[in-house]
Design a protein around this motif. Structure first.
Motif, mmCIF file in Angstrom:
data_model
loop_
_atom_site.group_PDB
_atom_site.id
_atom_site.type_symbol
_atom_site.label_atom_id
_atom_site.label_comp_id
_atom_site.label_asym_id
_atom_site.label_seq_id
_atom_site.Cartn_x
_atom_site.Cartn_y
_atom_site.Cartn_z
ATOM 1 N N THR A 48 9.824 -9.594 4.300
ATOM 2 C CA THR A 48 8.695 -9.542 3.365
ATOM 3 C C THR A 48 7.411 -9.382 4.169
ATOM 4 O O THR A 48 7.367 -9.660 5.381
ATOM 5 C CB THR A 48 8.593 -10.819 2.514
ATOM 6 N N GLN A 49 6.393 -8.956 3.499
ATOM 7 C CA GLN A 49 5.077 -8.829 4.121
ATOM 8 C C GLN A 49 4.041 -9.462 3.196
ATOM 9 O O GLN A 49 4.054 -9.223 1.989
ATOM 10 C CB GLN A 49 4.743 -7.365 4.373
ATOM 11 N N SER A 50 3.186 -10.317 3.767
ATOM 12 C CA SER A 50 2.133 -10.973 3.002
ATOM 13 C C SER A 50 0.879 -10.104 3.029
ATOM 14 O O SER A 50 0.419 -9.690 4.101
ATOM 15 C CB SER A 50 1.821 -12.358 3.578
ATOM 16 N N LEU A 51 0.352 -9.840 1.820
ATOM 17 C CA LEU A 51 -0.823 -8.970 1.676
ATOM 18 C C LEU A 51 -1.787 -9.588 0.665
ATOM 19 O O LEU A 51 -1.377 -10.434 -0.150
ATOM 20 C CB LEU A 51 -0.397 -7.578 1.175
ATOM 21 N N PRO A 52 -3.064 -9.156 0.690
ATOM 22 C CA PRO A 52 -3.970 -9.579 -0.396
ATOM 23 C C PRO A 52 -3.406 -9.114 -1.740
ATOM 24 O O PRO A 52 -2.801 -8.046 -1.831
ATOM 25 C CB PRO A 52 -5.283 -8.865 -0.064
ATOM 26 N N GLU A 53 -3.648 -9.902 -2.762
ATOM 27 C CA GLU A 53 -3.043 -9.616 -4.065
ATOM 28 C C GLU A 53 -3.957 -8.766 -4.929
ATOM 29 O O GLU A 53 -5.185 -8.927 -4.919
ATOM 30 C CB GLU A 53 -2.734 -10.926 -4.780
ATOM 31 N N ILE A 54 -3.331 -7.857 -5.688
ATOM 32 C CA ILE A 54 -4.061 -7.028 -6.637
ATOM 33 C C ILE A 54 -3.377 -7.149 -7.996
ATOM 34 O O ILE A 54 -2.141 -7.127 -8.077
ATOM 35 C CB ILE A 54 -4.117 -5.551 -6.170
ATOM 36 N N ASP A 55 -4.165 -7.341 -9.023
ATOM 37 C CA ASP A 55 -3.640 -7.443 -10.379
ATOM 38 C C ASP A 55 -3.881 -6.106 -11.064
ATOM 39 O O ASP A 55 -5.030 -5.696 -11.276
ATOM 40 C CB ASP A 55 -4.349 -8.575 -11.126
#
Length: 308
Positions: free
Chosen positions: A293-300
């Motif tokens: 997995t890769q952690s990224l800033p979230e976008i809705d």
């Protein structure tokens, strides 16, 4: 000769009385009981009632701010309500601090009235008799932001419009929370609202509260940002799926939007799209090859369509 003199004297007296009566009557005196009098009959002029007027004005409730309560301003003129109608004015304008916009029906009495002001003073203005008074309930529309900051010892959920920050009313708090609780930080919104002129409080960090002017929120919609993006579908060759590249930065779709992002980006590789979105300020993850997995800033993502 004596009899003629007496008769002539009586005639002269009658003629004199008649002349006096005519003169007195001509001068506006009324004989009483057949006799003349020197007292005039006074006739008072009929007083015409002052006209009834209707207008839009404001009533100030400023005593708590060392202003005055309750002067009435109509156009460029300020008035004081008559003693008999003061209670009516107070019953309408005491519900909020500051100015209440009203429709008013009134008469100008021609007298001078007074209102209470700060520091135990009074102010005098021309007096009016207030016959009817109704509030003009202004519904306003504007854009602003709602903060959800309790998690980082800020406040939740103050609403900032322009340079002023408000606390939602008890009746509208649930609506505000339902929109702004989905992300930390600020949510940009378009809202319709009323300003009742009272104070309310919001919760803040460390168990504190902040008292702010109250706002009654009637409708609330999130202001989305629209942008062109690339949605990557690289899992088949051990890359990651489905990061969204926006202005050179990769984001992870929120849990609420991951499903329809995946259903759109079915082509392996780069999928160009136009989206309506909001950056949540949180972190999300995307699946990558070798079960990573890769952690990224979230976008809705609220809407997605082929790139325009």
């Amino acid at each position: 000769m004596a009899g003629r003199a007496i008769a002539q004297g009586a005639g002269m007296r009658s003629l004199s009385s008649l002349v006096v009566l005519v003169v007195v009557s001509a001068c506006g005196f009324t004989p009483l009981g057949g006799e003349t009098t020197l007292l005039p009959v006074v006739k008072r002029p009929v007083e015409t009632q002052r006209p009834t007027l209707s207008a839009v004005g404001t009533v100030a409730n400023g005593l708590l701010r060392d202003g005055c309560s309750y002067p009435i301003t109509i156009g460029t003129s300020t008035y004081a309500a008559s003693a008999a109608t003061r209670a009516l004015v107070e019953s309408v304008a005491s519900k909020k601090i500051g100015e209440t916009k009203v429709n008013i029906t009134y008469r100008v009495t021609g007298l001078v009235g007074s209102v209470e002001c700060g520091w135990g003073t009074t102010q005098q203005w021309p007096e009016i008799e207030v016959l009817a008074l109704t509030v003009i309930d202004d519904v306003l529309t504007d854009v602003g932001s709602i903060e959800n900051g309790l998690a980082y010892d800020g406040c939740s959920y103050p609403i900032t419009i322009g340079m002023t920050t408000y606390a939602p009313s008890a009746a509208s708090k649930a609506l505000v929370e339902s929109i702004a609780s989905k992300k930390y930080g600020d949510t940009n919104v378009r809202l319709t609202f009323r300003l009742p002129g009272t104070m309310a409080a919001v919760e803040c960090g460390w168990g504190s509260t902040m008292e702010l002017p109250e706002i009654e929120v009637l409708t609330l919609t999130v202001l989305f940002t629209t942008g062109n993006v690339i949605i990557h579908n690289e899992l088949p060759f051990d890359g990651c799926s489905y990061p969204i590249e926006l202005n050179g930065v990769r984001y992870a779709p929120s849990a609420a939007s991951a499903g329809f992002v995946e259903s759109f980006a079915t082509r392996v590789g780069a999928n160009e799209a136009t989206i309506d979105y909001e950056l949540t300020g949180a972190s999300g993850t995307v699946k990558c090859g070798r079960a990573g997995t890769q952690s990224l800033p979230e976008i809705d993502v609220f809407a997605i369509r082929p790139r325009s």
